[in-house]
Enzyme design. Structure first.
Site, short mmCIF file in Angstrom:
data_model
loop_
_atom_site.label_atom_id
_atom_site.label_comp_id
_atom_site.label_asym_id
_atom_site.label_seq_id
_atom_site.Cartn_x
_atom_site.Cartn_y
_atom_site.Cartn_z
CE LYS A 11 -4.51 1.05 0.43
NZ LYS A 11 -5.55 0.45 -0.43
CB THR A 59 -3.54 -3.04 -0.52
OG1 THR A 59 -4.79 -2.70 -1.11
CG2 THR A 59 -2.74 -3.93 -1.47
CG ASP A 60 -9.01 -1.71 3.49
OD1 ASP A 60 -9.07 -0.50 3.21
OD2 ASP A 60 -9.65 -2.23 4.42
CG PHE A 157 31.50 25.76 -14.33
CD1 PHE A 157 32.17 24.67 -13.79
CD2 PHE A 157 30.85 25.59 -15.54
CE1 PHE A 157 32.19 23.44 -14.44
CE2 PHE A 157 30.85 24.37 -16.20
CZ PHE A 157 31.52 23.29 -15.63
NE ARG A 174 28.74 28.23 -10.81
CZ ARG A 174 28.52 27.03 -11.35
NH1 ARG A 174 27.88 26.92 -12.50
NH2 ARG A 174 28.95 25.94 -10.74
CD GLN A 220 30.39 18.54 -11.56
OE1 GLN A 220 30.36 19.73 -11.23
NE2 GLN A 220 30.06 18.14 -12.79
CG ASN A 246 24.10 24.33 -11.63
OD1 ASN A 246 23.61 25.25 -11.01
ND2 ASN A 246 25.27 24.41 -12.22
CG HIS A 248 21.32 26.59 -14.95
ND1 HIS A 248 22.63 26.34 -14.62
CD2 HIS A 248 20.89 25.48 -15.62
CE1 HIS A 248 22.98 25.15 -15.07
NE2 HIS A 248 21.94 24.61 -15.67
#
Length: 282
Positions: A11, A59-60, A157, A174, A220, A246, A248
């Site tokens: 469930k 499942t109940d 970067f 940045r 990284q 990332n 941006h």
């Protein structure tokens, strides 16, 4: 002749909350909530291959069990509740060979130190996956999801691959923004007496401290430093996986409409997003 190679069922998306009452201070409540997925493995083959439902736990019924165990369990953490729930299915049903419980906690914070009022505005989601096999060890993976973090400088970067497809310029200033997902695996967790909240707090503190304590050459590099800090801060875990897309924030060229933009206004793009993921261990 076709064969049934694997199977699991259960469930999903069972939402449960609980008021935590302290016997010494009965009017001061705690409040916890989680969304729970339960999956079972075992001797259910005939329900698939022979239309025989005699082994099937509805499942109940699995849903009802989540609430029954929530009632009985002290719920010290989503991990301890998950361990109690997974263990219940192996104890209750001899033909269940393995149970996996995944939990996403909906965090409630006490409102102005009120005894029984709370606010739940955080986007950050604590997570856990607890699994146990009959005669096997308890396995617990905890985590954090949907944690938005950013720093507006001390990130760049540069010096990446230069070829015919490159259009991104080098930058030494940045915005680094991401929505963090972290999942860590405990080496030898215990169902009782294992302080999951304390370990979670130390890992989160280490991750956040490492995010801000350096100039980031790349996502990284930052990811690796964060993972290394978490492993060093918490000897109870054997490895941690970090996912850091990332997100941006691109400097918007206001010059096109006759205005200056000294690196202060940005266009935010959700898609496409850079995908960075790695696992750090011992």
């Amino acid at each position: 002749m076709p064969k049934l190679l694997d199977h699991t069922y259960g469930k999903h998306t069972v939402r449960v909350s609980k008021i935590l009452r302290n016997g010494d201070a009965p009017d001061r409540h705690g409040f916890v909530e989680a969304t729970v997925d339960v999956e079972l493995k075992g001797a259910f083959d005939k329900s698939y291959t022979e239309a025989d439902n005699r082994s099937v736990i509805a499942t109940d019924s699995i849903r009802n069990t989540v609430y029954a165990v929530a009632h009985a369990d002290p719920w010290h953490s989503i991990e301890s509740f998950g361990a109690a729930l997974a263990g219940h299915f192996l104890t209750q049903y001899d033909h269940v060979s393995a149970a996996t419980v995944r939990l996403r906690e909906h965090v409630w914070h006490r409102l102005s130190d009120h005894d029984h009022a709370f606010t739940g505005s955080d986007a950050e989601t604590p997570t856990a996956e607890v699994s146990v096999e009959r005669d096997g060890p308890l396995r617990v993976t905890s985590g954090i999801d949907d944690l938005m973090i950013a720093k507006t400088t001390q990130s760049g970067f540069e010096n990446f691959v230069q070829d015919d497809y490159r259009s991104l310029p080098d930058t030494d200033d940045r915005i680094l923004a991401t929505v963090l997902r972290a999942d860590w695996v405990y080496a030898e967790p215990k169902a009782q007496g294992f302080d999951f909240p304390a370990h979670r707090a130390s890992i989160r503190t280490a991750l956040m401290s490492a995010f801000v304590d350096h100039y980031s050459v790349s996502v990284q590099q930052t990811l690796y430093l964060m993972g290394s800090a978490a492993v060093q801060a918490c000897p109870a875990i054997e490895r941690i996986t970090l996912t850091m897309p990332n997100k941006h924030h691109l400097r918007f060229p206001l010059e096109k409409i006759g205005r200056e933009n000294p690196n202060g206004v940005f266009e935010v793009t959700d898609a496409p997003a850079g995908f960075i993921q790695a696992t750090v261990g011992r």
